[in-house]
Design a protein around this motif. Structure first.
Motif, mmCIF file in Angstrom:
data_model
loop_
_atom_site.group_PDB
_atom_site.id
_atom_site.type_symbol
_atom_site.label_atom_id
_atom_site.label_comp_id
_atom_site.label_asym_id
_atom_site.label_seq_id
_atom_site.Cartn_x
_atom_site.Cartn_y
_atom_site.Cartn_z
ATOM 1 N N GLY A 173 -6.169 2.529 -0.883
ATOM 2 C CA GLY A 173 -5.329 2.007 -1.940
ATOM 3 C C GLY A 173 -5.660 2.673 -3.260
ATOM 4 O O GLY A 173 -6.501 3.567 -3.335
ATOM 5 N N TYR A 174 -5.016 2.199 -4.315
ATOM 6 C CA TYR A 174 -5.217 2.776 -5.644
ATOM 7 C C TYR A 174 -6.647 2.605 -6.145
ATOM 8 O O TYR A 174 -7.174 3.465 -6.832
ATOM 9 N N GLY A 175 -7.275 1.478 -5.813
ATOM 10 C CA GLY A 175 -8.623 1.215 -6.300
ATOM 11 C C GLY A 175 -9.689 1.372 -5.244
ATOM 12 O O GLY A 175 -10.779 0.835 -5.367
ATOM 13 N N PHE A 176 -9.393 2.102 -4.195
ATOM 14 C CA PHE A 176 -10.290 2.214 -3.036
ATOM 15 C C PHE A 176 -11.677 2.725 -3.422
ATOM 16 O O PHE A 176 -11.805 3.706 -4.146
ATOM 17 N N VAL A 177 -12.715 2.017 -2.932
ATOM 18 C CA VAL A 177 -14.085 2.522 -3.036
ATOM 19 C C VAL A 177 -14.708 2.711 -1.663
ATOM 20 O O VAL A 177 -15.439 3.655 -1.439
ATOM 21 N N ASP A 178 -14.421 1.783 -0.750
ATOM 22 C CA ASP A 178 -14.875 1.909 0.637
ATOM 23 C C ASP A 178 -14.151 0.864 1.489
ATOM 24 O O ASP A 178 -13.549 -0.064 0.952
ATOM 25 N N SER A 179 -14.216 1.022 2.797
ATOM 26 C CA SER A 179 -13.470 0.121 3.697
ATOM 27 C C SER A 179 -14.061 -1.284 3.770
ATOM 28 O O SER A 179 -13.430 -2.187 4.311
ATOM 29 N N ALA A 180 -15.256 -1.497 3.210
ATOM 30 C CA ALA A 180 -15.884 -2.820 3.225
ATOM 31 C C ALA A 180 -15.540 -3.640 1.977
ATOM 32 O O ALA A 180 -15.924 -4.802 1.884
ATOM 33 N N THR A 181 -14.827 -3.038 1.035
ATOM 34 C CA THR A 181 -14.481 -3.720 -0.214
ATOM 35 C C THR A 181 -12.971 -3.912 -0.282
ATOM 36 O O THR A 181 -12.228 -2.939 -0.374
ATOM 37 N N PRO A 182 -12.507 -5.169 -0.232
ATOM 38 C CA PRO A 182 -11.064 -5.395 -0.264
ATOM 39 C C PRO A 182 -10.482 -5.130 -1.641
ATOM 40 O O PRO A 182 -11.147 -5.280 -2.666
ATOM 41 N N GLU A 183 -9.202 -4.741 -1.644
ATOM 42 C CA GLU A 183 -8.503 -4.494 -2.894
ATOM 43 C C GLU A 183 -7.635 -5.693 -3.245
ATOM 44 O O GLU A 183 -6.938 -6.244 -2.393
ATOM 45 N N LEU A 184 -7.690 -6.075 -4.496
ATOM 46 C CA LEU A 184 -6.925 -7.199 -5.011
ATOM 47 C C LEU A 184 -5.540 -6.746 -5.455
ATOM 48 O O LEU A 184 -5.403 -5.737 -6.144
ATOM 49 N N THR A 185 -4.537 -7.511 -5.067
ATOM 50 C CA THR A 185 -3.179 -7.339 -5.575
ATOM 51 C C THR A 185 -2.755 -8.700 -6.115
ATOM 52 O O THR A 185 -3.000 -9.728 -5.483
ATOM 53 N N ILE A 186 -2.133 -8.702 -7.283
ATOM 54 C CA ILE A 186 -1.695 -9.959 -7.890
ATOM 55 C C ILE A 186 -0.387 -9.722 -8.626
ATOM 56 O O ILE A 186 -0.183 -8.647 -9.204
ATOM 57 N N GLY A 187 0.477 -10.707 -8.578
ATOM 58 C CA GLY A 187 1.735 -10.617 -9.305
ATOM 59 C C GLY A 187 2.216 -12.008 -9.696
ATOM 60 O O GLY A 187 2.080 -12.946 -8.927
ATOM 61 N N VAL A 188 2.730 -12.117 -10.906
ATOM 62 C CA VAL A 188 3.276 -13.368 -11.417
ATOM 63 C C VAL A 188 4.656 -13.055 -12.001
ATOM 64 O O VAL A 188 4.813 -12.065 -12.727
ATOM 65 N N LEU A 189 5.636 -13.876 -11.678
ATOM 66 C CA LEU A 189 6.981 -13.674 -12.216
ATOM 67 C C LEU A 189 6.949 -13.657 -13.744
ATOM 68 O O LEU A 189 6.187 -14.416 -14.362
ATOM 69 N N GLN A 190 7.767 -12.822 -14.328
ATOM 70 C CA GLN A 190 7.777 -12.601 -15.773
ATOM 71 C C GLN A 190 7.796 -13.904 -16.573
ATOM 72 O O GLN A 190 7.025 -14.071 -17.497
ATOM 73 N N GLY A 191 8.642 -14.821 -16.220
ATOM 74 C CA GLY A 191 8.760 -16.069 -16.972
ATOM 75 C C GLY A 191 7.557 -16.983 -16.872
ATOM 76 O O GLY A 191 7.450 -17.954 -17.627
ATOM 77 N N TRP A 192 6.643 -16.689 -15.967
ATOM 78 C CA TRP A 192 5.459 -17.518 -15.751
ATOM 79 C C TRP A 192 4.184 -16.869 -16.287
ATOM 80 O O TRP A 192 3.114 -17.464 -16.225
ATOM 81 N N ARG A 193 4.294 -15.673 -16.802
ATOM 82 C CA ARG A 193 3.114 -14.976 -17.323
ATOM 83 C C ARG A 193 2.644 -15.632 -18.619
ATOM 84 O O ARG A 193 3.436 -16.172 -19.379
ATOM 85 N N GLY A 194 1.338 -15.583 -18.841
ATOM 86 C CA GLY A 194 0.768 -16.147 -20.057
ATOM 87 C C GLY A 194 0.624 -17.662 -20.024
ATOM 88 O O GLY A 194 0.337 -18.282 -21.035
#
Length: 123
Positions: free
Chosen positions: A44-65
């Motif tokens: 993935g974009y933040g890959f360091v090794d196969s033992a470390t999972p990568e975080l993905t997060i998303g919040v709808l625009q109207g709910w941010r902040g």
């Protein structure tokens, strides 16, 4: 998302062994966060090794902040600790509002790839 290989590997065949995820709802989903272990052969974009999972997060625009991202992140990190995950990695653009959120949760910058910041949280 599925049509782009650089993104599809974050969701294809969900869930696979080790995947963790949470959804924020208010009558319908308003945000989600998940961890996925990716192999060295499909990093993935933040890959360091196969033992470390990568975080993905998303919040709808109207709910941010409104604290939705923080609650998602807190719940997901707690679940990762329960599963004895040792660290979590992510990739974020330097102008992304969420950068401050990640820093508040203890993620530390460990590098850059193509202008994006790679951040690591030791659990």
């Amino acid at each position: 998302m599925l049509a782009k290989p650089e993104l599809a590997h974050y969701v294809i065949d969900w869930p696979r062994a080790g995947d963790l995820g949470v959804i924020a709802e208010d009558e319908s989903p308003v945000g989600a966060a998940w961890l996925r272990f990716l192999p060295e052969s499909d990093p993935g974009y933040g890959f360091v090794d196969s033992a470390t999972p990568e975080l993905t997060i998303g919040v709808l625009q109207g709910w941010r902040g409104q604290g939705v991202g923080a609650r998602l992140l807190e719940t997901l990190i707690d679940s990762a600790r329960e599963k004895q995950v040792e660290a979590v990695i992510l990739s974020v653009e330097p102008d992304n509002y969420a950068l401050g959120l990640y820093e508040r949760f203890g993620f530390e910058q460990v590098g850059t790839v193509g202008g994006a910041i790679t951040m690591l949280l030791q659990l």
